[in-house]
Design an enzyme around this catalytic site. Structure first.
Site, mmCIF file in Angstrom:
data_model
loop_
_atom_site.group_PDB
_atom_site.id
_atom_site.type_symbol
_atom_site.label_atom_id
_atom_site.label_comp_id
_atom_site.label_asym_id
_atom_site.label_seq_id
_atom_site.Cartn_x
_atom_site.Cartn_y
_atom_site.Cartn_z
ATOM 1 N N SER A 127 20.345 -38.559 21.298
ATOM 2 C CA SER A 127 20.921 -39.934 22.015
ATOM 3 C C SER A 127 20.863 -41.107 20.965
ATOM 4 O O SER A 127 21.285 -42.156 21.204
ATOM 5 C CB SER A 127 20.323 -40.155 23.421
ATOM 6 O OG SER A 127 18.864 -40.661 23.104
ATOM 7 N N HIS A 148 25.745 -34.474 23.428
ATOM 8 C CA HIS A 148 25.034 -35.626 24.273
ATOM 9 C C HIS A 148 25.242 -35.305 25.663
ATOM 10 O O HIS A 148 26.249 -35.931 26.268
ATOM 11 C CB HIS A 148 25.229 -37.020 23.754
ATOM 12 C CG HIS A 148 23.992 -38.054 24.463
ATOM 13 N ND1 HIS A 148 24.569 -39.354 24.581
ATOM 14 C CD2 HIS A 148 22.874 -37.911 24.615
ATOM 15 C CE1 HIS A 148 23.633 -39.708 25.003
ATOM 16 N NE2 HIS A 148 22.458 -38.783 25.361
ATOM 17 N N ASN A 198 25.906 -45.294 24.841
ATOM 18 C CA ASN A 198 24.764 -46.385 24.592
ATOM 19 C C ASN A 198 25.191 -47.406 23.853
ATOM 20 O O ASN A 198 24.042 -48.500 23.659
ATOM 21 C CB ASN A 198 23.699 -45.627 24.099
ATOM 22 C CG ASN A 198 22.944 -44.645 25.077
ATOM 23 O OD1 ASN A 198 22.536 -45.214 26.271
ATOM 24 N ND2 ASN A 198 22.481 -43.647 24.614
#
Length: 517
Positions: A127, A148, A198
């Site tokens: 990640s 992911h 993210n």
């Protein structure tokens, strides 16, 4: 695109290396899709314990009648823990979920290259690390990519399919088809820090933490405003307590460092202090909130009941908040419409200063990146952005230093007349929801322009990966790119560090929107 063969009689073998929470979850997903799965872990006995844990979870699904006993038994019959990498030689896909350490991943995949066939796909669940760097030491880096998964993998639909600089297009296509065949929602993205979720999600946390550091409000109030006005499922303080402050802060710091300390991604000092103190959230019993046994959750600050004004005067179009006008009329609050008087903006010639005027002349206007105190015309109260003012159950207000207490009470009563709870917060540029959403939209526009992912995949990722109430690009279209741009320009003027400077992609989008009018 052709997925790994998963016909009932010859589904391709999937190997999972690393048998922690994510490894077990990925294995369970592959089992549910009909694949034989082999589990490997470098620590002796861990693969067998992981198989037992998967069997226990499948058993609970049977008890809840979400899985038949026959399907459980068939899945467990396809699950094999192994003690040697050589036992993975027949795998068509190897999914790695070991510790987030570049050297360890490179060493593992180098060893796997001498074990598996040339047609085997290699996938890392990283990640925070570069997929390109993981593949950089391999003899055939083209078959390695990122898959992911989000935790818990069996439940979360999103999988980011990450193509490194050397990843073959055919390998990415095959991986995407496989993930889709597993019933997941794959999105394609380039190998950039944070990938899609993210990267784009950073402002959701960062702006709330910055507001806390600026003493805008306490965590419970900021969470409530973002939930009940912004429409987010959880506020950033409660969400990071659930994720783990150490985990969330590490991701933020990793993305910031990978982007060469770009001020837009600057981590929070307040969160760093939480991590340093060992207050990591629910798992340690304390984070932003006290999670010890018997501890209650603090309530958000909510204004006491106040009388609404007898009427308001509408000057101009409230833009993203124009829906308030119909709500006021439905609540039998008289709205008198008057045009805005005075010169227009130097650039467009359009009238400025759209607002609602209270009977004493106090101006009530949507947060725009300036403060209420900066209003040169009169005493002023800002109200925050809402996802939908009709369905929002809370609205935040910020009074200027010149606003009389009675005017603030009148503004509070106005929104209470619409059935809203009201939180009064400190007067800072952009308030809470407005600055957060403007930054999310800008990050998404910038990601598209930089080739991180397609617009469709970005909105899909944010909707399914972190449960946002609206994809950021769709949100930007609803608000108007010019409103987002101008809000960020005002924030940048107030805080000229580069953090709020609108991206060139957003500036171009706003210019295009202007030409369409």
């Amino acid at each position: 695109m052709t997925a790994i063969d998963r016909g009932s009689d010859r589904a391709g073998l999937v190997a999972v290396v690393g048998t922690g929470t994510m490894g077990q979850g990925i294995a369970q997903v592959a089992l549910a899709a009909g694949h034989p799965v082999r589990l490997y872990d470098a620590a002796p006995g861990r693969a067998s314990r992981a198989a037992d844990a998967i069997a226990h979870r499948l058993g609970r699904l049977v008890a809840k009648e979400r899985l038949t006993a026959a399907d459980r038994d068939a899945a467990l019959g396809r699950l094999t823990p192994v003690a040697d990498l050589a036992d993975l030689a027949e795998a068509e896909l190897v999914a790695e979920a070991i510790l987030e350490e570049l050297g360890a991943k490179q060493q593992l995949f180098t060893a796997l290259e001498s074990v598996v066939s040339d047609g085997c796909l290699l996938a890392t669940n990283t990640s925070s690390l570069s997929v390109t760097a993981v593949a950089g030491v391999l003899r055939r880096p083209g078959r390695l990519l990122g898959l992911h998964f989000f935790n818990p993998a069996p439940l979360m639909p999103l999988v980011e399919v990450v193509r490194g600089a050397a990843t073959d297009e055919a390998a990415a296509d095959r991986a995407q088809a496989t993930v889709a065949a597993w019933g997941k929602t794959p999105v394609r993205c380039a190998d950039t820090p944070g990938f899609i979720v993210n990267r784009i999600a950073r402002p959701f946390y960062a702006e709330a933490f910055r507001a806390y550091e600026e003493r805008v409000a306490d965590p419970a109030t900021l969470d409530a405003v973002l939930r009940e006005s912004g429409g987010f499922r959880m506020g950033p303080f409660e969400l990071t307590d659930l994720i783990g402050q150490d985990v969330n802060e590490a991701v933020t710091r990793s993305v910031w460092e990978a982007l060469f300390h770009d001020p837009k991604f600057t981590p929070s000092l307040a969160q760093r202090q939480l991590v340093a103190s060992g207050r990591h959230g629910r798992k340690t019993g304390h984070g932003w909130y006290d999670h010890s046994e018997g501890a209650g959750r603090p309530a958000p600050h909510t204004a006491e009941p106040c009388e609404p004004p007898g009427k308001v005067v509408l000057h101009g179009d409230l833009g993203p908040a124009q829906g308030l006008v119909g709500l006021l009329e439905e609540a039998d609050v008289p709205v008198i419409r008057e045009p805005i008087r005075g010169a227009g903006t130097p650039v467009t010639g359009e009238p400025v200063g759209a607002h609602l005027a209270l009977p004493d002349g106090t101006r009530l206007s949507l947060a725009d990146g300036t403060t209420a105190t900066e209003d040169p015309f009169a005493a002023s109260v800002r109200f925050d952005l809402a996802l939908d003012y009709r369905t929002a159950t809370r609205v935040a207000l910020a009074p200027s230093t010149a606003a009389p207490a009675e005017s603030l009470r009148s503004a509070v009563g106005l929104f209470q007349a619409l059935g809203k709870d009201v939180s009064v917060v400190q007067d800072v540029p952009g308030m809470v929801v407005a600055r957060t959403v403007a930054m999310l939209v800008d990050f998404a526009e910038d990601a598209v322009a930089r080739g991180v992912a397609s617009p469709e995949d970005i909105d899909t990722a944010m909707l399914t990966g972190v449960n946002y109430p609206r994809g950021p690009l769709a949100w930007g279209r609803a608000l108007g790119a010019r409103w987002v741009r101008d809000t960020l320009r005002n924030l940048h003027h107030a805080c000229p560090t580069g953090r709020y400077a609108p991206s060139q992609a957003l500036i171009r989008r706003a210019a295009a929107d202007g030409r369409l009018l």
